[in-house]
Scaffold this motif. Sequence first.
Motif, PDB file in Angstrom:
ATOM      1  N   LEU A 153      99.626  32.118  80.993  1.00  0.00           N
ATOM      2  CA  LEU A 153     100.277  33.012  81.996  1.00  0.00           C
ATOM      3  C   LEU A 153      99.634  32.901  83.563  1.00  0.00           C
ATOM      4  N   SER A 154     100.192  33.052  84.636  1.00  0.00           N
ATOM      5  CA  SER A 154      99.689  33.109  85.769  1.00  0.00           C
ATOM      6  C   SER A 154      99.148  34.519  86.178  1.00  0.00           C
ATOM      7  N   GLU A 155      97.997  34.510  87.018  1.00  0.00           N
ATOM      8  CA  GLU A 155      97.586  35.608  87.449  1.00  0.00           C
ATOM      9  C   GLU A 155      98.659  36.677  88.096  1.00  0.00           C
ATOM     10  N   ALA A 156      98.701  37.917  87.615  1.00  0.00           N
ATOM     11  CA  ALA A 156      99.417  38.965  88.120  1.00  0.00           C
ATOM     12  C   ALA A 156     100.684  38.996  87.353  1.00  0.00           C
ATOM     13  N   ALA A 157     100.958  38.001  86.157  1.00  0.00           N
ATOM     14  CA  ALA A 157     101.994  38.170  85.081  1.00  0.00           C
ATOM     15  C   ALA A 157     101.733  39.217  84.161  1.00  0.00           C
TER      16      ALA A 157
END
Lengths: 112, 114
Positions: free
Chosen positions: A13-17
């Motif tokens: 996942l990307s950060e903030a997901a």
Amino acid sequence: AQSVSQHNHHVILSEAASLELGCNYSYGGTVNLFWYVQYPGQHLQLLLKYFSGDPLVKGIKGFEAEFIKSKFSFNLRKPSVQWSDTAEYFCAFTGTASKLTFGTGTRLQVTL
Amino acid sequence: EAGVAQSPRYKIIEKRQSVAFWCNPISGHATLYWYQQILGQGPKLLIQFQNNGVVDDSQLPKDRFSAERLKGVDSTLKIQPAKLEDSAVYLCASSQRGPTDTQYFGPGTRLTVL
């Protein structure tokens, strides 16, 4: 025999997901449910646990899990992941046998 | 509060050799657990002690594995003779009472059997 299934083996996942890790257990009786986490280079540690009462349980670092008895599930959630959440996550439970049974784990990788 | 201590951290042996692991649980914890974690799998309970006594050793391969808990404190886990499939991380954990209490894990011993 009691068992735990974690369907996602590796999640990126990307950060903030937002995060949701699935956990289903196989057991017909009353259960106590746990999520443990192992950060890189660290010991396995408790993230949160459910014994009874409110099926929505809050743990450390903004994690929560919901026990849905009818689905034999205890999914882990976090609205917004951080790079520091990169770790391996294990769902586990005890039944009347009082033995902690772990799932195979989900490796979460959070990218910047 | 000091955590669960384990030694050694790493061990490499050849098959058919013997090996021993040591664990010192958190002070005052009545229950001690040994788990085996094979690569790609979750920890599997090998044996559970409550004070001096064995509560569950149903998944311990007793023909080659043995464990004891000395005076209800430290514990050793032994494998004799080792097989290739014993390559794993051996985790020790302790809890104040039983397995529904939070279990505190040590760093583990990574065993490689060649």
